[in-house]
Design a protein around this motif. Structure first.
Motif, PDB file in Angstrom:
ATOM      1  N   LYS A   1      -7.779   5.302  -0.106  1.00  0.00           N
ATOM      2  CA  LYS A   1      -8.153   3.666  -0.282  1.00  0.00           C
ATOM      3  C   LYS A   1      -9.580   3.478  -0.415  1.00  0.00           C
ATOM      4  O   LYS A   1     -10.385   4.100   0.254  1.00  0.00           O
ATOM      5  CB  LYS A   1      -7.644   3.133   1.087  1.00  0.00           C
ATOM      6  CG  LYS A   1      -7.744   1.487   0.952  1.00  0.00           C
ATOM      7  CD  LYS A   1      -7.503   1.085   2.101  1.00  0.00           C
ATOM      8  CE  LYS A   1      -7.800  -0.689   2.200  1.00  0.00           C
ATOM      9  NZ  LYS A   1      -7.117  -1.378   3.233  1.00  0.00           N
TER      10      LYS A   1
ATOM     11  N   VAL B   1       0.588   1.323  -0.135  1.00  0.00           N
ATOM     12  CA  VAL B   1      -0.336   0.065  -1.228  1.00  0.00           C
ATOM     13  C   VAL B   1       0.727  -0.903  -1.679  1.00  0.00           C
ATOM     14  O   VAL B   1       0.800  -2.101  -1.453  1.00  0.00           O
ATOM     15  CB  VAL B   1      -0.853   0.637  -2.217  1.00  0.00           C
ATOM     16  CG1 VAL B   1      -1.539  -0.402  -3.262  1.00  0.00           C
ATOM     17  CG2 VAL B   1      -2.099   1.621  -1.627  1.00  0.00           C
TER      18      VAL B   1
ATOM     19  N   TYR C   1      -3.937  10.125  -2.495  1.00  0.00           N
ATOM     20  CA  TYR C   1      -4.368   8.708  -2.600  1.00  0.00           C
ATOM     21  C   TYR C   1      -5.479   8.398  -1.584  1.00  0.00           C
ATOM     22  O   TYR C   1      -5.094   8.553  -0.331  1.00  0.00           O
ATOM     23  CB  TYR C   1      -3.615   7.731  -2.654  1.00  0.00           C
ATOM     24  CG  TYR C   1      -4.299   6.388  -2.982  1.00  0.00           C
ATOM     25  CD1 TYR C   1      -4.532   5.814  -4.355  1.00  0.00           C
ATOM     26  CD2 TYR C   1      -4.083   5.420  -1.754  1.00  0.00           C
ATOM     27  CE1 TYR C   1      -4.972   4.484  -4.297  1.00  0.00           C
ATOM     28  CE2 TYR C   1      -4.622   4.192  -1.996  1.00  0.00           C
ATOM     29  CZ  TYR C   1      -5.098   3.904  -3.285  1.00  0.00           C
ATOM     30  OH  TYR C   1      -5.695   2.291  -3.236  1.00  0.00           O
TER      31      TYR C   1
ATOM     32  N   GLU D   1      -9.171  -7.488  -0.375  1.00  0.00           N
ATOM     33  CA  GLU D   1      -8.944  -5.946  -0.221  1.00  0.00           C
ATOM     34  C   GLU D   1      -7.972  -5.448  -1.247  1.00  0.00           C
ATOM     35  O   GLU D   1      -8.356  -4.384  -1.807  1.00  0.00           O
ATOM     36  CB  GLU D   1      -8.723  -5.375   1.101  1.00  0.00           C
ATOM     37  CG  GLU D   1     -10.050  -5.563   2.128  1.00  0.00           C
ATOM     38  CD  GLU D   1      -9.875  -5.208   3.505  1.00  0.00           C
ATOM     39  OE1 GLU D   1      -8.566  -4.721   3.619  1.00  0.00           O
ATOM     40  OE2 GLU D   1     -10.501  -5.427   4.435  1.00  0.00           O
TER      41      GLU D   1
ATOM     42  N   PRO E   1     -10.318  -2.484  -9.432  1.00  0.00           N
ATOM     43  CA  PRO E   1     -11.560  -2.557  -8.807  1.00  0.00           C
ATOM     44  C   PRO E   1     -12.653  -3.045  -9.512  1.00  0.00           C
ATOM     45  O   PRO E   1     -13.423  -3.765  -8.872  1.00  0.00           O
ATOM     46  CB  PRO E   1     -11.765  -0.812  -8.585  1.00  0.00           C
ATOM     47  CG  PRO E   1     -10.650  -0.179  -9.427  1.00  0.00           C
ATOM     48  CD  PRO E   1      -9.650  -1.322  -9.437  1.00  0.00           C
TER      49      PRO E   1
ATOM     50  N   GLU F   1      -8.497  -2.875  -4.509  1.00  0.00           N
ATOM     51  CA  GLU F   1      -7.593  -1.549  -4.455  1.00  0.00           C
ATOM     52  C   GLU F   1      -6.958  -1.197  -5.825  1.00  0.00           C
ATOM     53  O   GLU F   1      -6.778  -0.168  -6.294  1.00  0.00           O
ATOM     54  CB  GLU F   1      -6.539  -1.590  -3.351  1.00  0.00           C
ATOM     55  CG  GLU F   1      -6.315  -0.165  -2.868  1.00  0.00           C
ATOM     56  CD  GLU F   1      -5.486  -0.358  -1.761  1.00  0.00           C
ATOM     57  OE1 GLU F   1      -5.113   0.684  -0.989  1.00  0.00           O
ATOM     58  OE2 GLU F   1      -5.218  -1.226  -0.875  1.00  0.00           O
TER      59      GLU F   1
ATOM     60  N   ASN G   1     -14.850  -0.916   1.089  1.00  0.00           N
ATOM     61  CA  ASN G   1     -15.106  -2.171   1.092  1.00  0.00           C
ATOM     62  C   ASN G   1     -16.483  -2.391   1.018  1.00  0.00           C
ATOM     63  O   ASN G   1     -17.006  -2.512   2.292  1.00  0.00           O
ATOM     64  CB  ASN G   1     -14.310  -3.138   2.136  1.00  0.00           C
ATOM     65  CG  ASN G   1     -14.720  -4.768   1.871  1.00  0.00           C
ATOM     66  OD1 ASN G   1     -15.339  -4.937   0.622  1.00  0.00           O
ATOM     67  ND2 ASN G   1     -14.451  -5.280   2.966  1.00  0.00           N
TER      68      ASN G   1
ATOM     69  N   TYR H   1       0.647   4.502  -7.113  1.00  0.00           N
ATOM     70  CA  TYR H   1       0.378   4.004  -5.784  1.00  0.00           C
ATOM     71  C   TYR H   1       1.156   4.704  -4.609  1.00  0.00           C
ATOM     72  O   TYR H   1       2.286   4.577  -5.066  1.00  0.00           O
ATOM     73  CB  TYR H   1      -0.063   2.565  -5.599  1.00  0.00           C
ATOM     74  CG  TYR H   1      -1.345   2.264  -6.479  1.00  0.00           C
ATOM     75  CD1 TYR H   1      -2.410   2.181  -6.226  1.00  0.00           C
ATOM     76  CD2 TYR H   1      -0.994   1.280  -7.658  1.00  0.00           C
ATOM     77  CE1 TYR H   1      -3.544   1.683  -6.754  1.00  0.00           C
ATOM     78  CE2 TYR H   1      -2.136   1.046  -8.426  1.00  0.00           C
ATOM     79  CZ  TYR H   1      -3.365   0.911  -8.088  1.00  0.00           C
ATOM     80  OH  TYR H   1      -4.468   0.625  -8.751  1.00  0.00           O
TER      81      TYR H   1
END
Length: 628
Positions: A490, A100, A488, A510, A517, A514, A493, A96
């Motif tokens: 994100k 993150v 990357y 959230e 999932p 991330e 939602n 990540y």
């Protein structure tokens, strides 16, 4: 002269339950223990990270954030709370970006975390340096762990005659190919020095497989104490029989912090029991810096907790004897075992030290050393998870073959240490390799996506470079390619359509979406549905129960069938009847051993019918797709 003190990191609520009971400890079992833990005075309590964020959602339908908050509130700062992070991978399986990492560490510290123990499965310093920096900047304590591993046994030019598992391990080897030793004491010490230079406030020698033997524990701990100026922690497991003896040697060589579990959550695949460590320390004149009376009260409650976890207990029929080191007098012959063990440790007599420690463990009813785990170089947590998951999926027949092939897969992948996520990657790939051999296919006919990424270089630099020819065979390209975190994106939602609300309702949710999932998706959907149900009239809430996922109706199978290479759960179906699929096209995604695996078409075909449904659990060799 002031008595020397040994600080203790209690692992019971995280690594203990993960190693012995597949991380199934419920919040309702933890809550009654917390007032006792508050007064027990552990220097550190490891309560979070590792498999906990994933497992409490996946198996218990509980919030990992709520678990951290409840423990923090109950302990009230009396002990430092720690979690385990996989560095650049956090609690997931992909690297990540810093944004993150920062978001997750910030939220964890806000919710009561003090120490983040940071490690990288490859011991790649580039994968831990940003985590060390961020934890320090955010007000936490960066505990950097170097992962212990061993060099592979010298390989024969030709495989020995196959005469069962132990025959393969111990049979005669011809024309040994001598290899250069990589994992020397200096290798681990230099990693520790680099971590301290980057800002680590604690250095841990992390022996996830329990493979540090007593003499090696003595030499590495002694050299670490000479090389770094921060406290040194020793973390090991008892699976192959070294854990207790190696902990004694670590204590004798000046370790500052020792990782232990409380009696019913200790030994076996877990870390040593604090009660046995206490007896050794008492004889050495070293104070164990813990309130052992409160530990005893916790121990009494843990017996009942363990019995409630019997479905996941690998040793449920072999409970250790009830024992209180403050009240129970040891038989003279058992007390003598402790004295003989210490005499052997001081004399450097490893065989005698191990013999006495094994006799002590046998007297109290703890598991015998696991020679299979010792020889295959597999960590206890990985082993217990594989056993529990394959048993639940009714695919236990794969375990022996997969265990035997783990050392080969590890060597082919650059001699990676076996710790999450590499332990899961190698374990999953070993199962696929076992399936290839069972079918008579060439090795690595099937490769999971994470193994391909590991060999490609996306997890970082392996301790030994991967053979370019092998990399080309697995990935199609001989060149090493690192993961590009700048690419990357994100994840979104999504809105729960039937409810008209976002799936994640706040920052912490959230972050779960991330990092985890698929698990978080189901967990958060349950939360939104509960909230909607609580607000709706009872009659309305009952009106439309959610249909259970089930396999679609099928007709007689007459065509070519694509079968499950191993047990797992269907996560995603990307095709429908009538589709023309191309070789290499991802048809299904399924989850096995806490990892997602893409199932690709082996050649151009036309789909006749889908034989499974989303969320359906399948066993090894079950039919998944029929082709025209």
């Amino acid at each position: 002269m002031e008595e020397k003190k040994l600080k203790i990191r209690d692992l019971t609520l995280r690594d203990g339950q993960q190693s012995l009971f597949a991380t199934r400890l419920k919040q309702e079992d933890i809550d009654p223990l917390l007032p006792l833990y508050k007064d027990a005075g552990f220097y550190i309590m490891e309560v979070w990270g590792g498999a906990v964020p994933d497992s409490v959602m996946r198996y218990l339908d509980e919030s990992p954030w709520e678990r951290l908050r409840k423990i923090s509130k109950a302990i009230g700062g009396k002990s430092l709370l720690s979690a385990l992070s996989r560095g650049r991978n956090l609690f997931g399986y992909v690297p990540y970006p810093n944004s993150v990492l920062e978001g997750f560490y910030k939220e964890a510290i806000k919710n009561g975390l003090n120490i983040m123990r940071i490690f990288d499965a490859l011991n790649d310093i580039d994968n831990v340096k940003e985590s060390i920096r961020l934890i320090n900047e955010l007000g936490g304590i960066a505990d950097a762990a170097v992962c212990y591993t061993v060099d592979p046994k010298d390989e024969p030019a030709e495989e020995p005659e196959k005469k069962g598992f132990f025959g393969k391990l111990f049979g005669k080897k011809a024309e040994k190919v001598e290899s250069k030793k990589i994992f020397t004491d200096e290798y681990f010490v230099e990693k520790a020095r680099e971590m301290e230079r980057l800002g680590a406030k604690i250095i841990t020698l992390k022996d996830m497989a329990g493979l540090v033997n007593p003499s090696r524990a003595a030499s590495i701990i002694r050299k670490l104490k000479e090389a770094v100026n921060v406290p040194v922690d020793f973390h090991t497991h008892c699976t192959p029989g070294y854990g207790l003896a190696s902990s004694v040697m670590a204590i004798l060589n000046g370790v500052d912090i020792l990782d232990t579990n409380i009696w019913y959550f200790g030994e076996g695949s877990a870390a040593p029991a604090i009660e046995l460590v206490y007896i050794f320390c008492k004889k050495l004149g070293i104070e164990v810096d813990v309130n052992m009376e409160k530990v005893g009260e916790i121990r009494v409650k843990l017996e009942g907790v363990r019995r409630r976890l019997s479905d996941f207990d690998l040793n449920k029929d072999r409970f250790p004897k009830a024992f209180d080191p403050l009240k129970d007098q040891l038989p003279k012959e058992v007390d003598a075992m402790f004295d003989k063990a210490l005499d052997a440790a001081r004399a450097g007599n490893e065989d005698e030290l191990l013999a006495q420690c094994h006799a002590i463990e046998a007297y109290f009813g703890f598991p015998k050393p696991n020679l299979l785990v010792k020889e295959a170089e597999v960590p206890g947590g990985m082993y217990s998870n594989m056993v529990a998951q394959l048993k639940a999926l009714q695919a236990s027949d794969l375990l022996d073959d997969a265990m035997r092939l783990i050392p080969k897969v590890r060597r082919d992948a650059g001699l990676v240490p076996l710790v999450t996520p590499t332990s899961q990657i190698v374990g999953s790939q070993a199962v696929l390799l076992a399936m290839d051999r069972r079918k008579g296919n060439p090795d690595y006919t099937q490769s999971n996506n994470q193994f391909i990424s590991l060999v490609k270089g996306e997890y970082g630099h392996t301790p030994v470079p991967v053979d370019p020819a092998f990399r080309e065979k697995i990935t199609g390209d001989a060149t090493e390619k690192a993961y590009d975190v700048s690419s990357y994106k994100k994840p979104g939602n999504p809105v729960v359509e039937e409810l008209g609300v976002p799936l994640a309702s706040n920052t912490e949710e959230e972050l779960l979406l991330e990092l985890l999932p698929n698990v978080a998706n189901k967990f958060l959907r349950n939360r939104r549905e509960e909230e909607a149900g609580a607000k709706a009239p009872k009659s309305e809430a009952k009106a439309a129960p959610k249909a259970e996922a089930s396999a679609p109706a099928t007709v007689e199978i007459t065509g070519e069938v694509f079968r499950a290479p191993m047990g797992g759960r269907i996560v995603e179906i990307n095709i429908k009847p009538g589709d023309k699929v191309k070789k290499g096209q991802v048809m299904l995604v399924y989850e096995a051993m806490k990892m997602e695996n893409d199932l690709e078409a082996e050649r151009d075909l036309t789909v006749k019918q889908i034989l499974v449904a989303n969320d359906q659990v399948v066993n090894a060799n079950d039919p998944l797709i029929e082709f025209e």
